[in-house]
Design a protein around this motif. Structure first.
Motif, mmCIF file in Angstrom:
data_model
loop_
_atom_site.group_PDB
_atom_site.id
_atom_site.type_symbol
_atom_site.label_atom_id
_atom_site.label_comp_id
_atom_site.label_asym_id
_atom_site.label_seq_id
_atom_site.Cartn_x
_atom_site.Cartn_y
_atom_site.Cartn_z
ATOM 1 N N THR A 167 0.835 -1.205 0.000
ATOM 2 C CA THR A 167 0.000 0.000 0.000
ATOM 3 C C THR A 167 0.868 1.253 0.000
ATOM 4 N N TYR A 168 1.998 1.218 0.717
ATOM 5 C CA TYR A 168 2.922 2.353 0.694
ATOM 6 C C TYR A 168 3.463 2.566 -0.725
ATOM 7 N N ALA A 169 3.868 1.479 -1.361
ATOM 8 C CA ALA A 169 4.422 1.580 -2.715
ATOM 9 C C ALA A 169 3.368 2.104 -3.685
ATOM 10 N N PHE A 170 2.157 1.608 -3.571
ATOM 11 C CA PHE A 170 1.086 2.055 -4.459
ATOM 12 C C PHE A 170 0.759 3.522 -4.209
ATOM 13 N N TYR A 171 0.758 3.914 -2.956
ATOM 14 C CA TYR A 171 0.490 5.305 -2.621
ATOM 15 C C TYR A 171 1.571 6.215 -3.217
ATOM 16 N N ILE A 211 2.663 7.138 -14.216
ATOM 17 C CA ILE A 211 2.622 5.705 -13.905
ATOM 18 C C ILE A 211 2.587 4.899 -15.200
ATOM 19 N N THR A 212 3.483 3.923 -15.282
ATOM 20 C CA THR A 212 3.458 3.023 -16.442
ATOM 21 C C THR A 212 2.563 1.831 -16.123
ATOM 22 N N GLN A 213 2.115 1.158 -17.141
ATOM 23 C CA GLN A 213 1.278 -0.025 -16.947
ATOM 24 C C GLN A 213 2.039 -1.119 -16.202
ATOM 25 N N GLU A 214 3.336 -1.208 -16.439
ATOM 26 C CA GLU A 214 4.146 -2.218 -15.752
ATOM 27 C C GLU A 214 4.207 -1.942 -14.247
ATOM 28 N N GLU A 215 4.424 -0.680 -13.878
ATOM 29 C CA GLU A 215 4.458 -0.317 -12.458
ATOM 30 C C GLU A 215 3.107 -0.586 -11.801
ATOM 31 N N LEU A 216 2.065 -0.199 -12.483
ATOM 32 C CA LEU A 216 0.719 -0.416 -11.960
ATOM 33 C C LEU A 216 0.432 -1.903 -11.811
ATOM 34 N N GLY A 217 0.827 -2.684 -12.800
ATOM 35 C CA GLY A 217 0.616 -4.131 -12.751
ATOM 36 C C GLY A 217 1.394 -4.791 -11.614
ATOM 37 N N ASP A 218 2.648 -4.397 -11.451
ATOM 38 C CA ASP A 218 3.474 -4.953 -10.364
ATOM 39 C C ASP A 218 2.882 -4.616 -8.995
ATOM 40 N N SER A 219 2.494 -3.367 -8.844
ATOM 41 C CA SER A 219 1.936 -2.935 -7.562
ATOM 42 C C SER A 219 0.621 -3.646 -7.267
ATOM 43 N N THR A 220 -0.212 -3.746 -8.276
ATOM 44 C CA THR A 220 -1.495 -4.431 -8.105
ATOM 45 C C THR A 220 -1.295 -5.905 -7.782
ATOM 46 N N GLU A 221 -0.324 -6.530 -8.428
ATOM 47 C CA GLU A 221 -0.037 -7.951 -8.189
ATOM 48 C C GLU A 221 0.441 -8.189 -6.755
#
Length: 159
Positions: A115-119, A128-138
């Motif tokens: 949650t800290y990383a996503f925040y 935000i790139t799709q890769e960063e978003l995908g990694d964080s969501t995963e």
């Protein structure tokens, strides 16, 4: 006279035995009550942990939606934009795991860190790139699923 002494000793022994049995019963009942109180406390704290995990998921979903809209802000009741706050519920999940559920500590810490990383990503939603978003969501989804499984296991232990 020997008869009187024997009768007195038997009466005294019976009285002492009665007191001992009574005290033993009280001790057993106290231990049983403490065990039940501990179980009730753990059940309450597990429910609180599960509720906070759910609130954290709602927070995460809200921010994910904001990313898709490229706006990490929430409209307040007076119509002004307000920054989305860090999830205090994720912190509460971690604290409850530290205090009451040691088997959940690692996954709760992983959830909190995700949650800290996503925040942190949300501070710059346009970059935000799709890769960063995908990694964080995963990472978030994996830790949430693991915590859900651990909650089920703890609930089975308590009941």
């Amino acid at each position: 006279m020997e008869k009187e002494v024997a009768t007195s000793l038997i009466a005294a022994g019976a009285a002492l035995s009665g007191v001992a049995v009574s005290q033993l019963g009280n001790i057993v009942r106290t231990l049983f009550d403490r065990s039940n109180e501990r179980t009730a406390l753990l059940r309450t704290k597990l429910e609180e942990l599960a509720d906070n995990l759910h609130k954290t998921t709602e927070w995460f979903d809200e921010l994910t939606k904001a990313v898709s809209e490229k706006d990490a802000r929430r409209v307040s009741s007076n119509g002004q934009n307000q920054p989305v706050a860090l999830s205090s519920e994720a912190r509460r999940v971690y604290v409850l795991s530290l205090l009451y559920f040691p088997s959940m500590q690692e996954e709760a810490k992983t959830l909190l860190n995700s949650t800290y990383a996503f925040y942190q990503l949300m501070m710059h939603p346009k970059n935000i790139t799709q890769e960063e978003l995908g990694d964080s969501t995963e990472k978030f989804s994996t830790s949430k699923k693991s915590l859900d499984d651990l909650i089920i296991m703890e609930a089975q232990k308590i009941t």
